[in-house]
Scaffold this motif. Structure first.
Motif, mmCIF file in Angstrom:
data_model
loop_
_atom_site.group_PDB
_atom_site.id
_atom_site.type_symbol
_atom_site.label_atom_id
_atom_site.label_comp_id
_atom_site.label_asym_id
_atom_site.label_seq_id
_atom_site.Cartn_x
_atom_site.Cartn_y
_atom_site.Cartn_z
ATOM 1 N N LYS A 3 32.846 47.679 20.063
ATOM 2 C CA LYS A 3 32.482 49.015 20.511
ATOM 3 C C LYS A 3 31.723 48.951 21.825
ATOM 4 N N GLY A 125 44.155 53.150 24.945
ATOM 5 C CA GLY A 125 44.353 52.823 23.540
ATOM 6 C C GLY A 125 44.850 54.017 22.752
ATOM 7 N N ILE A 126 45.133 53.787 21.485
ATOM 8 C CA ILE A 126 45.612 54.863 20.612
ATOM 9 C C ILE A 126 44.498 55.885 20.431
ATOM 10 N N THR A 128 43.732 58.057 18.335
ATOM 11 C CA THR A 128 43.134 58.270 17.019
ATOM 12 C C THR A 128 42.411 57.039 16.490
ATOM 13 N N ASP A 129 42.449 55.942 17.240
ATOM 14 C CA ASP A 129 41.660 54.776 16.856
ATOM 15 C C ASP A 129 40.183 55.146 16.919
ATOM 16 N N THR A 130 39.422 54.796 15.921
ATOM 17 C CA THR A 130 38.031 55.251 15.846
ATOM 18 C C THR A 130 37.217 54.819 17.057
ATOM 19 N N GLU A 131 37.400 53.579 17.516
ATOM 20 C CA GLU A 131 36.606 53.096 18.634
ATOM 21 C C GLU A 131 37.051 53.726 19.950
ATOM 22 N N VAL A 132 38.344 53.949 20.101
ATOM 23 C CA VAL A 132 38.851 54.605 21.305
ATOM 24 C C VAL A 132 38.376 56.051 21.348
ATOM 25 N N ASP A 177 49.430 60.373 17.772
ATOM 26 C CA ASP A 177 49.616 59.717 19.061
ATOM 27 C C ASP A 177 50.899 58.900 18.997
ATOM 28 N N ASN A 182 49.860 57.027 13.661
ATOM 29 C CA ASN A 182 48.724 56.903 14.578
ATOM 30 C C ASN A 182 47.857 58.146 14.469
ATOM 31 N N ILE A 184 44.021 59.720 12.350
ATOM 32 C CA ILE A 184 42.729 59.291 11.832
ATOM 33 C C ILE A 184 42.435 60.066 10.563
ATOM 34 N N GLU A 188 36.812 58.898 8.272
ATOM 35 C CA GLU A 188 36.565 58.133 9.489
ATOM 36 C C GLU A 188 36.324 59.067 10.686
#
Length: 409
Positions: A3, A125-126, A128-132, A177, A182, A184, A188
């Protein structure tokens, strides 16, 4: 560590790729800034791009200084944006946006609006990725510091149902996405918001399907104050931001007016709709009230006919979301021989602050779902095992906090 790395990378990207307004030239910002997280890498790209134009139209008419940042993830066919970007707009309330005269009339085109935006390359990045997602939300907040924020999320969605893709029906929770997978999941998603806006997120507006459910609002109870959304599938044209965005900047938002304006627009367009505003800070009390009713009428549940309760899912071709969500008040009425207990009504009124709907719309198949306005309370919920899908039910029991609080025993 990952992160931290993403955030450091985002700062280099944003600093290196922006047309920064000098600090002394920036307009005085309002107490609340609005951020929009728009995932359009799907078949909604054209409609969501048009929503950006509507947002600009509202800013162009504003007589107050307002700040707007938009994360936009386009599809490959988008002619105006070819990668994920953050578009920012600062209006001074005196006819200028980003230090330029506002576009007017026929000059308000998609191309001109995108050109006038201050652009930043988003964290890749994607979406819906939590870190992105968290890195981009943090980046937008860094670009537009404010006392508080309102968040608009636009994309595909399917409420509490877990993100999965299969030949028969794809569920997305929130976002799409590219691939439907893809997305979330809501627990999360709530974690991302809590980490990104600790205590200063005034509202979340979902320009997406099926998000005004107890399961979603309960997950968001520690993340935001208000949730503006629909319990049904929503028209692809989205919210009429050219009519409502200015209201979202007000210190005291007129939620009834927003619901009324959206429904009026949908009626003009010959569409359908249910829209409501939920006070997420009341969701603990609301959950306790629902659980109390279930406990008191446990024996009645065994003989309860699901077909007698207002439900909001639509079967459309091979896609079937029937019975994913039932009207909470109508469910409680069925347990109480058609009457809503006074104490429950009081709790409901404190939780659902505003609502409006269209009944008997001619928009097939969505318009036929709600035919009686008295059966619409503004918020829905799932009844365990209403759908004979073990994946949904297993996920509901294992991951959704509303189930643990309301149904677990």
């Amino acid at each position: 560590m990952k992160k931290l790395f993403l955030y450091i990378v985002s700062l280099f990207i944003l600093v290196g790729c922006s047309d920064e307004i000098p600090e002394h030239e920036r307009p005085v910002q309002s107490k609340r800034a609005i951020l929009a997280y728009l995932i359009a890498n799907n078949n909604l790209d054209t409609d969501i791009m048009n929503n950006v134009v509507w947002m600009y139209e509202s800013l162009a008419q504003s007589q107050d200084s307002c700040s707007l940042a938009i994360y936009y993830k386009p599809s490959s066919s988008n002619a105006y944006i070819n990668e994920a970007q953050i578009l920012t707009f600062f209006t001074d309330g005196h006819g200028q946006i980003n230090g330029q005269p506002v576009l007017e009339g026929s000059n308000i085109t998609t191309g001109n609006v995108v050109e006038q935006a201050l652009k930043y390359t988003a964290v890749p990045g994607i979406a819906t990725d939590t870190e992105v997602m968290q890195a981009n939300l943090q980046a937008m907040a860094d670009i537009i510091p404010a006392e508080s924020y309102g968040l608009i999320f636009g994309s595909h969605a399917t409420s509490w149902m877990p993100a999965e893709e299969n030949p028969f029906i794809s569920t997305k929770s929130f976002g799409q996405d590219g691939s439907a997978y893809n997305s979330i999941n809501i627990p999360e998603f709530a974690d991302v918001l809590e980490a990104s806006f600790p205590g200063n997120l005034d509202f979340v507006l979902f320009d997406a399907c099926m998000m005004q459910t107890a399961e979603v609002c309960y997950e968001l109870r520690n993340a935001t104050h208000y949730c503006i959304a629909s319990v049904m599938e929503t028209p692809t044209v989205g919210f009429p931001y050219h009519r409502i965005l200015s209201e979202l900047y007000q210190d005291e938002i007129d939620f009834n007016q927003i619901c009324t304006d959206v429904i009026s627009f949908n009626k003009e367009m010959g569409l359908w709709g249910t829209y409501a505003v939920v006070d997420c800070t009341q969701m603990d009390a609301f959950a306790n009230a629902v659980r109390e009713q279930i406990d008191q009428h446990a024996s009645a549940l065994e003989n309860l006919s699901l077909h007698s309760i207002q439900q909001y899912g639509v079967k459309n071709g091979s896609t079937d979301f029937s019975y994913f969500s039932f009207d909470v008040a109508d469910f409680i009425k069925q347990l109480n021989e058609g009457e809503l207990p006074v104490l429950f009504q009081q709790t409901l009124d404190q939780t659902v602050l505003a609502k409006s709907c269209i009944t008997n719309s001619h928009s097939y198949p969505y318009g036929s779902i709600l035919t009686d306005e008295s059966k619409y309370c503004g918020i829905g919920m799932y009844i365990p095992d209403a759908v004979l899908d073990t994946r949904w039910n297993d996920y509901y029991r294992s991951a959704i906090s509303w189930y643990q609080t309301v149904w677990s025993e």
